[in-house]
Design an enzyme around this catalytic site. Structure first.
Site, short mmCIF file in Angstrom:
data_model
loop_
_atom_site.label_atom_id
_atom_site.label_comp_id
_atom_site.label_asym_id
_atom_site.label_seq_id
_atom_site.Cartn_x
_atom_site.Cartn_y
_atom_site.Cartn_z
N CYS A 160 68.48 66.26 84.80
CA CYS A 160 67.88 66.81 86.02
C CYS A 160 68.06 68.33 86.10
O CYS A 160 69.14 68.84 85.84
CB CYS A 160 68.53 66.14 87.24
SG CYS A 160 67.79 66.68 88.79
N CYS B 66 73.32 70.18 91.50
CA CYS B 66 74.21 69.54 92.48
C CYS B 66 75.59 69.33 91.83
O CYS B 66 75.69 68.58 90.84
CB CYS B 66 73.61 68.22 92.93
SG CYS B 66 71.86 68.33 93.37
N CYS C 28 77.03 65.92 90.66
CA CYS C 28 76.16 64.92 90.02
C CYS C 28 76.27 64.86 88.50
O CYS C 28 76.06 65.85 87.80
CB CYS C 28 74.71 65.17 90.40
SG CYS C 28 73.64 63.84 89.81
N CYS D 95 66.69 49.49 95.36
CA CYS D 95 66.56 50.94 95.49
C CYS D 95 66.46 51.58 94.12
O CYS D 95 67.34 51.38 93.27
CB CYS D 95 67.78 51.46 96.25
SG CYS D 95 67.77 53.23 96.46
N CYS E 195 63.14 50.69 98.24
CA CYS E 195 63.59 52.04 98.56
C CYS E 195 63.50 52.86 97.28
O CYS E 195 63.71 52.33 96.19
CB CYS E 195 65.04 51.98 99.05
SG CYS E 195 65.74 53.60 99.43
N CYS F 137 65.92 57.18 104.82
CA CYS F 137 67.29 56.88 104.42
C CYS F 137 67.93 58.23 104.08
O CYS F 137 67.51 58.88 103.12
CB CYS F 137 67.29 55.95 103.20
SG CYS F 137 68.94 55.68 102.50
N ARG G 290 75.47 52.86 105.56
CA ARG G 290 75.70 52.26 104.25
C ARG G 290 76.98 52.81 103.61
O ARG G 290 77.11 54.01 103.40
CB ARG G 290 74.51 52.57 103.34
CG ARG G 290 74.50 51.83 102.03
CD ARG G 290 73.36 52.31 101.16
NE ARG G 290 72.08 52.29 101.86
CZ ARG G 290 71.34 51.20 102.01
NH1 ARG G 290 71.73 50.05 101.50
NH2 ARG G 290 70.19 51.26 102.66
N1 SAM Z 1 67.45 63.21 92.37
C1 SAM Z 1 67.27 62.63 93.64
C2 SAM Z 1 67.91 63.42 94.75
O1 SAM Z 1 68.91 64.09 94.54
O2 SAM Z 1 67.38 63.36 95.86
C3 SAM Z 1 67.75 61.19 93.70
C4 SAM Z 1 69.00 60.72 93.01
S1 SAM Z 1 70.53 61.37 93.60
C5 SAM Z 1 71.62 60.81 92.36
C6 SAM Z 1 70.89 60.46 95.04
C7 SAM Z 1 72.16 60.78 95.79
O3 SAM Z 1 73.29 60.25 95.12
C8 SAM Z 1 72.54 62.23 95.99
O4 SAM Z 1 71.84 62.83 97.02
C9 SAM Z 1 74.01 62.13 96.33
O5 SAM Z 1 74.19 62.04 97.72
C10 SAM Z 1 74.45 60.84 95.64
N2 SAM Z 1 75.39 61.13 94.54
C11 SAM Z 1 75.09 61.64 93.34
N3 SAM Z 1 76.19 61.79 92.59
C12 SAM Z 1 77.23 61.36 93.32
C13 SAM Z 1 78.63 61.27 93.11
N4 SAM Z 1 79.18 61.68 91.98
N5 SAM Z 1 79.40 60.77 94.09
C14 SAM Z 1 78.84 60.35 95.26
N6 SAM Z 1 77.52 60.41 95.52
C15 SAM Z 1 76.72 60.92 94.58
C1 DTB Z 2 73.03 57.34 97.99
O1 DTB Z 2 73.27 58.00 99.01
N1 DTB Z 2 73.95 56.92 97.13
C2 DTB Z 2 73.32 56.24 96.00
C3 DTB Z 2 71.84 56.18 96.45
N2 DTB Z 2 71.82 56.96 97.63
C4 DTB Z 2 70.78 56.56 95.52
C5 DTB Z 2 73.59 56.91 94.72
C6 DTB Z 2 75.06 57.05 94.39
C7 DTB Z 2 75.19 57.66 93.06
C8 DTB Z 2 76.60 57.78 92.58
C9 DTB Z 2 76.71 58.45 91.28
C10 DTB Z 2 76.04 57.74 90.13
O2 DTB Z 2 76.23 56.52 89.97
O3 DTB Z 2 75.37 58.40 89.33
FE1 SF4 Z 3 69.33 65.84 90.23
FE2 SF4 Z 3 71.65 64.63 90.65
FE3 SF4 Z 3 70.89 66.60 92.25
FE4 SF4 Z 3 69.57 64.22 92.34
S1 SF4 Z 3 71.69 64.61 92.90
S2 SF4 Z 3 68.68 66.28 92.31
S3 SF4 Z 3 69.73 63.64 90.18
S4 SF4 Z 3 71.35 66.77 90.06
#
Ligand code: SAM
Ligand code: DTB
Ligand code: SF4
Length: 359
Positions: free
Chosen positions: A87, A91, A94, A131, A162, A222, A294
Site C-alpha cells: 500500500c 499509516c 500498518c 468484510c 462490508c 462503519c 465492534r
Molecule cells: N486500506 C484501507 C484503509 O486504510 O482505509 C483498508 C484497510 S485498513 C488495514 C483498515 C483498518 O485496519 C485501518 O484503518 C486501521 O484502523 C486498522 N488497522 C490496520 N493495521 C492495524 C494494526 N496493526 N492494529 C490495529 N488496527 C489496525
Molecule cells: C477495522 O477497524 N479493523 C479491521 C477492519 N476494520 C478492516 C482490520 C484490522 C486489521 C489489523 C491488522 C491486520 O490484520 O493487518
Molecule cells: Fe494502506 Fe494500511 Fe493505511 Fe489501509 S491502513 S491505507 S492498507 S497503509
C-alpha cells in the site's frame, strides 16, 4: 425488514436469550434527544465519561446498551484481505504499508471465485457479515467490476457485506451502494490533533470526505479507530467526539487495540492498559447508543476476562476466524467456548436485518 431483536420503536422487542424486553431501534428512529441519541457531545462531557470510576462507567454503558440491544448477543463478522500489501500510504501502525519492512508481500486482487469460496466457509462457520479489505489508497476504476461481482456474490449467500478499500469518490460510493454493499469501513483512526503523528500521506479531511461520500450514497457507515498508538486520553476522547458529533452516527464503530507488528514504526510503543481500552468501548457505547460497537483488532492479546468486560461495556460485534487481514485472531473454538461461558449467542446468518429499516 427490521433487525432481529430490535424493536420498531413502539413495541419493546423481546430479548430472545433472557426474555427481557429490549427497547429502542437501530437506525429506524431519528437521532435526537427523545430516543437518547445525541450528536452534540462536547469534549469536556466525553472526557468526564472517561474519568468516571470504572464501575460507574461500565454501569452506565451497560444501562445504555440494554436500552437498544439484546445484551447477550454479539455479531460475528469475518474479515478477508482481498488485496494484501504494497500500500502506498504510510499509516504507522500498518503491516501492509509499502513504506515499512514487515514481511507482508504485495499481492494482486483475489479473483471472485476465491473470495466466494472464503465467504461460503465464513457463513458455514457462523459469520453473518463478511468484510473484504484491500490495501489500497483508493480503488482503481479497472478493479471496480470485480469488486461489484464480489459484493453481489456474497450478498447472494445471505450475508451482510462490508468493504474497506481506502478513499472513495462520490461516484465509486454510489456504484458500490447500487451493487448492494451494506457497509463501507473507513476509519478516522484517531483524533484530528494526533492524526498527523500517524499518517502523512492523506489528511483527516480526506477521510471525512470519503465518509461523507459513503453517507450520501445511502450505504451504512462503519467508522472507528485504533487505541494504544501512544495517544493521550484526550486524543481518545477527541476521536470519539468526531464520531459522535457526525450528523448521523456511524452504524458500526470498530475500536481496534493496536497490534504491534515488527517493522512498523509503532512497534515498541508503550502498551495501553487494557482497562483503558475497555473504557474507550464503554464511552463509545454511551455516546453512540444505537451503533454496533465492534471489539476489533487486538483480541488475540486479551484475556477472556478482558473480552468479557468489553462485552459488558457494550461491545456487540467481533471479528471471528484465525486471521484479521494479515495478523492473528483467536481460534474459532476459543471464541465459541467464551461465548458459551458467557451465555452469549451470535446473531444468526438467517436472521434478516437491514440497518436502515424503517427509514
Ligand atoms: N486500506 C484501507 C484503509 O486504510 O482505509 C483498508 C484497510 S485498513 C488495514 C483498515 C483498518 O485496519 C485501518 O484503518 C486501521 O484502523 C486498522 N488497522 C490496520 N493495521 C492495524 C494494526 N496493526 N492494529 C490495529 N488496527 C489496525
Ligand atoms: C477495522 O477497524 N479493523 C479491521 C477492519 N476494520 C478492516 C482490520 C484490522 C486489521 C489489523 C491488522 C491486520 O490484520 O493487518
Ligand atoms: Fe494502506 Fe494500511 Fe493505511 Fe489501509 S491502513 S491505507 S492498507 S497503509
Amino acid at each position: 425488514m427490521s433487525f432481529a431483536n430490535q424493536s420498531d420503536g413502539q413495541t419493546p422487542a423481546e430479548n430472545t436469550v433472557t426474555g427481557t424486553p429490549v427497547i429502542g431501534t437501530l437506525g429506524a428512529a431519528p437521532q435526537n434527544e427523545s430516543n437518547g441519541v445525541r450528536n452534540d457531545w462536547s469534549q469536556a462531557e466525553i472526557r468526564a465519561l472517561f474519568d468516571l470510576p470504572f464501575n460507574d462507567l461500565l454501569f452506565r454503558a451497560q444501562a445504555v446498551h440494554r436500552l437498544h440491544f439484546d445484551a447477550n448477543r454479539v455479531q460475528k463478522s469475518r474479515l478477508l484481505s482481498i488485496k494484501t500489501g504494497g500500500c502506498p500510504e504510510d499509516c504507522k501502525y500498518c503491516p501492509q504499508s509499502a513504506h515499512f519492512e514487515t514481511g507482508v508481500d504485495a499481492e494482486k486482487l483475489m479473483n471472485v471465485d476465491a473470495v466466494m469460496a472464503q465467504a461460503r466457509e465464513a457463513k458455514d462457520g457462523g459469520a453473518s457479515r463478511f468484510c473484504m479489505g484491500a490495501a489500497w489508497r483508493s480503488p482503481k476504476d479497472r478493479d471496480m467490476d470485480a469488486i461489484i461481482d464480489m459484493v453481489q456474490g456474497v450478498k447472494a449467500l445471505g450475508m451482510e457485506t462490508c468493504m474497506t478499500l481506502g478513499m472513495l469518490s462520490g461516484a465509486q460510493a454510489a456504484r458500490l451502494a447500487e451493487a448492494g454493499l451494506d457497509y463501507y469501513n473507513h476509519n478516522i483512526d484517531t483524533s484530528e490533533e494526533f492524526y498527523g503523528e500517524i499518517i502523512t500521506t492523506r489528511t483527516y479531511q480526506d477521510r471525512l470526505d470519503t465518509l461523507e461520500h459513503v453517507r450520501q450514497s445511502g450505504m451504512n457507515v462503519c467508522c472507528g479507530g485504533i487505541v494504544g498508538m501512544g495517544e493521550s486520553r484526550d486524543h481518545r476522547a477527541g476521536m470519539l467526539m468526531t464520531l459522535a458529533t457526525m450528523p448521523k452516527h456511524p452504524e458500526s464503530v470498530p475500536i481496534n487495540m493496536l497490534v504491534q507488528v515488527e517493522g512498523t514504526p509503532l512497534t515498541g510503543t508503550e502498551q495501553l492498559d487494557v482497562l483503558e481500552f475497555i473504557r474507550t468501548i464503554a464511552v463509545a457505547r454511551v455516546l453512540m447508543p444505537q451503533s454496533f460497537v465492534r471489539l476489533s483488532a487486538g483480541r488475540e492479546a486479551m484475556t477472556d476476562e478482558a473480552q468479557a468486560l468489553c462485552f459488558l461495556a457494550g461491545a456487540n460485534s467481533i471479528f471471528c476466524g484465525e486471521k484479521l487481514l494479515t495478523t492473528g485472531n483467536p481460534e474459532v473454538d476459543q471464541d465459541d467456548a467464551l461465548f458459551d461461558r458467557l451465555g452469549i449467542e451470535p446473531y444468526e446468518v438467517e436472521e434478516p436485518y437491514e440497518a436502515k429499516a424503517g427509514e
